[in-house]
Structures are given as C-alpha cells and as structure tokens.
Design a protein around this motif. Sequence first.
Motif, PDB file in Angstrom:
ATOM      1  N   TRP A  27       0.828  -1.207   0.000  1.00 28.09           N
ATOM      2  CA  TRP A  27       0.000   0.000   0.000  1.00 28.09           C
ATOM      3  C   TRP A  27       0.864   1.260   0.000  1.00 28.09           C
ATOM      4  O   TRP A  27       0.594   2.208  -0.747  1.00 28.09           O
ATOM      5  CB  TRP A  27      -0.942   0.014   1.202  1.00 28.09           C
ATOM      6  CG  TRP A  27      -1.411   1.400   1.528  1.00 28.09           C
ATOM      7  CD1 TRP A  27      -1.082   2.158   2.603  1.00 28.09           C
ATOM      8  CD2 TRP A  27      -2.286   2.222   0.735  1.00 28.09           C
ATOM      9  NE1 TRP A  27      -1.684   3.395   2.539  1.00 28.09           N
ATOM     10  CE2 TRP A  27      -2.427   3.455   1.398  1.00 28.09           C
ATOM     11  CE3 TRP A  27      -2.959   2.021  -0.475  1.00 28.09           C
ATOM     12  CZ2 TRP A  27      -3.214   4.500   0.891  1.00 28.09           C
ATOM     13  CZ3 TRP A  27      -3.735   3.070  -0.986  1.00 28.09           C
ATOM     14  CH2 TRP A  27      -3.864   4.276  -0.303  1.00 28.09           C
ATOM     15  N   GLU A  45       2.062   1.808  -3.427  1.00 24.08           N
ATOM     16  CA  GLU A  45       0.975   2.268  -4.299  1.00 24.08           C
ATOM     17  C   GLU A  45       0.695   3.753  -4.083  1.00 24.08           C
ATOM     18  O   GLU A  45       0.522   4.522  -5.044  1.00 24.08           O
ATOM     19  CB  GLU A  45      -0.286   1.440  -4.012  1.00 24.08           C
ATOM     20  CG  GLU A  45      -1.494   1.815  -4.838  1.00 24.08           C
ATOM     21  CD  GLU A  45      -2.712   0.999  -4.463  1.00 24.08           C
ATOM     22  OE1 GLU A  45      -3.839   1.485  -4.692  1.00 24.08           O
ATOM     23  OE2 GLU A  45      -2.552  -0.129  -3.942  1.00 24.08           O
ATOM     24  N   LEU A  46       0.647   4.173  -2.820  1.00 20.51           N
ATOM     25  CA  LEU A  46       0.392   5.576  -2.505  1.00 20.51           C
ATOM     26  C   LEU A  46       1.529   6.448  -3.011  1.00 20.51           C
ATOM     27  O   LEU A  46       1.302   7.526  -3.572  1.00 20.51           O
ATOM     28  CB  LEU A  46       0.220   5.745  -0.998  1.00 20.51           C
ATOM     29  CG  LEU A  46      -0.087   7.159  -0.497  1.00 20.51           C
ATOM     30  CD1 LEU A  46      -1.382   7.684  -1.098  1.00 20.51           C
ATOM     31  CD2 LEU A  46      -0.163   7.170   1.031  1.00 20.51           C
ATOM     32  N   ARG A  47       2.752   5.982  -2.843  1.00 19.42           N
ATOM     33  CA  ARG A  47       3.917   6.724  -3.341  1.00 19.42           C
ATOM     34  C   ARG A  47       3.810   6.957  -4.836  1.00 19.42           C
ATOM     35  O   ARG A  47       4.036   8.066  -5.336  1.00 19.42           O
ATOM     36  CB  ARG A  47       5.184   5.946  -2.991  1.00 19.42           C
ATOM     37  CG  ARG A  47       6.466   6.543  -3.559  1.00 19.42           C
ATOM     38  CD  ARG A  47       6.882   5.828  -4.832  1.00 19.42           C
ATOM     39  NE  ARG A  47       8.053   6.437  -5.431  1.00 19.42           N
ATOM     40  CZ  ARG A  47       8.349   6.402  -6.714  1.00 19.42           C
ATOM     41  NH1 ARG A  47       7.546   5.769  -7.563  1.00 19.42           N
ATOM     42  NH2 ARG A  47       9.430   6.991  -7.174  1.00 19.42           N
ATOM     43  N   ASP A  48       3.471   5.924  -5.594  1.00 14.48           N
ATOM     44  CA  ASP A  48       3.385   6.038  -7.052  1.00 14.48           C
ATOM     45  C   ASP A  48       2.313   7.041  -7.464  1.00 14.48           C
ATOM     46  O   ASP A  48       2.502   7.828  -8.410  1.00 14.48           O
ATOM     47  CB  ASP A  48       3.100   4.675  -7.677  1.00 14.48           C
ATOM     48  CG  ASP A  48       4.267   3.701  -7.531  1.00 14.48           C
ATOM     49  OD1 ASP A  48       5.374   4.142  -7.149  1.00 14.48           O
ATOM     50  OD2 ASP A  48       4.061   2.494  -7.782  1.00 14.48           O
ATOM     51  N   GLU A  49       1.177   7.025  -6.777  1.00 14.23           N
ATOM     52  CA  GLU A  49       0.086   7.948  -7.100  1.00 14.23           C
ATOM     53  C   GLU A  49       0.505   9.396  -6.839  1.00 14.23           C
ATOM     54  O   GLU A  49       0.234  10.298  -7.644  1.00 14.23           O
ATOM     55  CB  GLU A  49      -1.147   7.596  -6.264  1.00 14.23           C
ATOM     56  CG  GLU A  49      -2.340   8.498  -6.527  1.00 14.23           C
ATOM     57  CD  GLU A  49      -3.540   8.168  -5.663  1.00 14.23           C
ATOM     58  OE1 GLU A  49      -4.558   8.877  -5.777  1.00 14.23           O
ATOM     59  OE2 GLU A  49      -3.456   7.210  -4.865  1.00 14.23           O
ATOM     60  N   ILE A  50       1.176   9.640  -5.713  1.00 13.79           N
ATOM     61  CA  ILE A  50       1.581  11.000  -5.356  1.00 13.79           C
ATOM     62  C   ILE A  50       2.663  11.509  -6.304  1.00 13.79           C
ATOM     63  O   ILE A  50       2.614  12.658  -6.773  1.00 13.79           O
ATOM     64  CB  ILE A  50       2.049  11.046  -3.893  1.00 13.79           C
ATOM     65  CG1 ILE A  50       0.858  10.828  -2.963  1.00 13.79           C
ATOM     66  CG2 ILE A  50       2.735  12.371  -3.579  1.00 13.79           C
ATOM     67  CD1 ILE A  50       1.239  10.628  -1.511  1.00 13.79           C
ATOM     68  N   ALA A  57       3.192  10.691  -9.392  1.00 12.01           N
ATOM     69  CA  ALA A  57       2.562  11.006 -10.678  1.00 12.01           C
ATOM     70  C   ALA A  57       1.799  12.322 -10.606  1.00 12.01           C
ATOM     71  O   ALA A  57       1.855  13.143 -11.546  1.00 12.01           O
ATOM     72  CB  ALA A  57       1.631   9.870 -11.091  1.00 12.01           C
ATOM     73  N   ALA A  58       1.089  12.569  -9.515  1.00 12.03           N
ATOM     74  CA  ALA A  58       0.319  13.803  -9.371  1.00 12.03           C
ATOM     75  C   ALA A  58       1.236  15.013  -9.285  1.00 12.03           C
ATOM     76  O   ALA A  58       0.932  16.085  -9.848  1.00 12.03           O
ATOM     77  CB  ALA A  58      -0.569  13.716  -8.130  1.00 12.03           C
ATOM     78  N   ARG A 104      -5.055   8.442   1.690  1.00 14.06           N
ATOM     79  CA  ARG A 104      -5.932   8.798   0.581  1.00 14.06           C
ATOM     80  C   ARG A 104      -6.407  10.251   0.671  1.00 14.06           C
ATOM     81  O   ARG A 104      -6.735  10.874  -0.348  1.00 14.06           O
ATOM     82  CB  ARG A 104      -7.150   7.878   0.563  1.00 14.06           C
ATOM     83  CG  ARG A 104      -6.866   6.448   0.139  1.00 14.06           C
ATOM     84  CD  ARG A 104      -8.151   5.671  -0.026  1.00 14.06           C
ATOM     85  NE  ARG A 104      -7.928   4.302  -0.455  1.00 14.06           N
ATOM     86  CZ  ARG A 104      -8.206   3.237   0.282  1.00 14.06           C
ATOM     87  NH1 ARG A 104      -8.743   3.388   1.499  1.00 14.06           N
ATOM     88  NH2 ARG A 104      -7.968   2.025  -0.173  1.00 14.06           N
ATOM     89  N   LEU A 156      -3.887  13.902  -1.185  1.00 14.24           N
ATOM     90  CA  LEU A 156      -3.958  14.644  -2.444  1.00 14.24           C
ATOM     91  C   LEU A 156      -5.191  15.545  -2.532  1.00 14.24           C
ATOM     92  O   LEU A 156      -5.059  16.725  -2.881  1.00 14.24           O
ATOM     93  CB  LEU A 156      -3.884  13.687  -3.631  1.00 14.24           C
ATOM     94  CG  LEU A 156      -2.488  13.141  -3.951  1.00 14.24           C
ATOM     95  CD1 LEU A 156      -2.562  12.098  -5.062  1.00 14.24           C
ATOM     96  CD2 LEU A 156      -1.528  14.258  -4.348  1.00 14.24           C
TER      97      LEU A 156
END
Length: 297
Positions: free
Chosen positions: A16, A19-24, A26-27, A229, A232
């Motif tokens: 997890w 996953e959170l690292r990758d989302e941040i 990218a944003a 979550r 962002l």
Amino acid sequence: MTSDSMKSEKTEAAGWFRELRDEIVAAFEALEQAQTDGPLSERAPGRFEVTPTKRSGDDGEDAGGGLMSVMRGGRVFEKVGVNISTVHGTLGQAAQASMAARGVPGIEKDARFWASGISLVAHMQNPHAPAVHMNTRMFWTPGAWWFGGGADLNPCIEYAEDTAHFHDTLKRHLDPHGTDLYPALKAWADEYFYIPHRKRARGVGGVFMDDRCTGDWRADFALTRDIGRAFLPAWLPLAEKRRGMAWGEAEKEAQLLHRGLYAEYNLVYDRGTKFGLATGHDPDAVLMSLPPLAKWT
C-alpha cells in the motif's frame, strides 16, 4: 495475532505504501507539467530523481531499504521528497528503552523489529503555496504491532480558506472510522507539531497518531490508508490555486524564516527523524525533509 500470521499483513502494508507513493509522484509531476504560465513557467518541468536506499544491519547484512524520490528546482516545487522504506533488524539499547517506556511488551527480551512506511515533505517555490508533510507507517515487534503518522499543513502565508479546506478534507476521510477520531487526532497533531522553545506551532496543524493498535489490524490499517488517501484532495487544490500568484522579496523572506522553524522542529523533536538516524537508515533519506534554503534572524 502471532508473528507468523503477520507475514501477509506486512506484505499488504508495504504494498500500500508503494501504491500511494506512485500515485503521489505522478500527481506532483503532472502539477509541474501544468505550470505553463506565471512564475518560473519558462523552466523545464521538474522530475523526480529516484534512488534506492539500503539499511545495513549490525552484522553488515541486508536489513531492507526503499526508494528515495526527490525533485529539486522545479516550476512549482523547490524541493519535494517522497520516500518509502521497509526495514528490519534489531533495535539498539536506546531504541529499546524508548519502546519500553511507551509500553511495548517484551521489547527488552526480543528487540527484533520490522517497519514500513511512506514519508513526504514538499517545499514550494511560491511562498503563497503551503509546504506540507505527510507520513504513515506500520511498525512490528514480536510483542506488538501498530500504525502511526498523519499530515499537517505548513504555510508561511496563511489563507484561512486553505486551512479550512485541508482540515475539512481530512475530517471527511476520517469520519467513516468514527466521528470522534478527527477531533482526537487533530488535538494530537496540535500537541505533536509544536515547537516548545519557540512557544508556537510549526504550521496550522492536521492530524497525527502513533501507537495505533486497537487489536483489529484490518480496521487500523483501513484508517491508515484513508489518512493517506486524504492527502492529495486535501493539499493539491491549494497548490493549484496558489502556484501562479506573484510574490516579492517580503514574501520570500517570510518563507525562508518559516522554513527555519520547520528545520528546527525536524532536527530537534521529530520522532521519525530520531528513529531513522538511530537505526542506521540512509541519512540522506532520513533528512530529506529539510528545506533547500532557510533563514534565521
């Protein structure tokens, strides 16, 4: 829950955080791309430099590691780091004593540990855009497991509507876990992110928790995920709104002085900084949170 039965939970938690690292990441890179006019838009958009990190055990063997992702000198971000790590080993005597004082059972007899988490600090080019911090983590010893972390906003120029949005978003994400949680974790953040020698908070607060272990791992992990979550939607609209505002020398001076407060707190009081350095993790990754430039009167 026995140590053997925690294997899948450790894997799930570490996954997890990645996953959170990758989302941040990218944003944040998308935010750099979106800065096509206004201050510093003539620069190439910033990109993260990704470096593997390692922790060596006392015997020199591999004791885990992670990824240090840092962007410097971008259009929007002056310096931002998004780190993840999963490490294990044996706690030293000082760390054992600290854990024992916090009530961790059996730590004096068996000092093995495992820890995984994400840590983020963003220092902005524009003084009107608020700096921000977020981290969440899971910690395990043979006698206990728990979650910790949170998020807090650190503007050098405060806008009341930004503070309200940040807190309201955190509250919406926490309320499904119990309407008593947000006020409790807000109060904890107000106490934790306080600089005693300055007699002031380092920012405008957020939420914070540590040693979170209700006995229901699944529920505590769900709460930890929702703190992540919330990040962002709580912070990104503020950066998008403020990144194009004009600034001058007075605003930059206020930003540099505020960063001095941030550096003081992280070096003197922050529990994660102390733990990372005491347990032999990569010091560059541990000190990633420090601003690129700061000033003291």
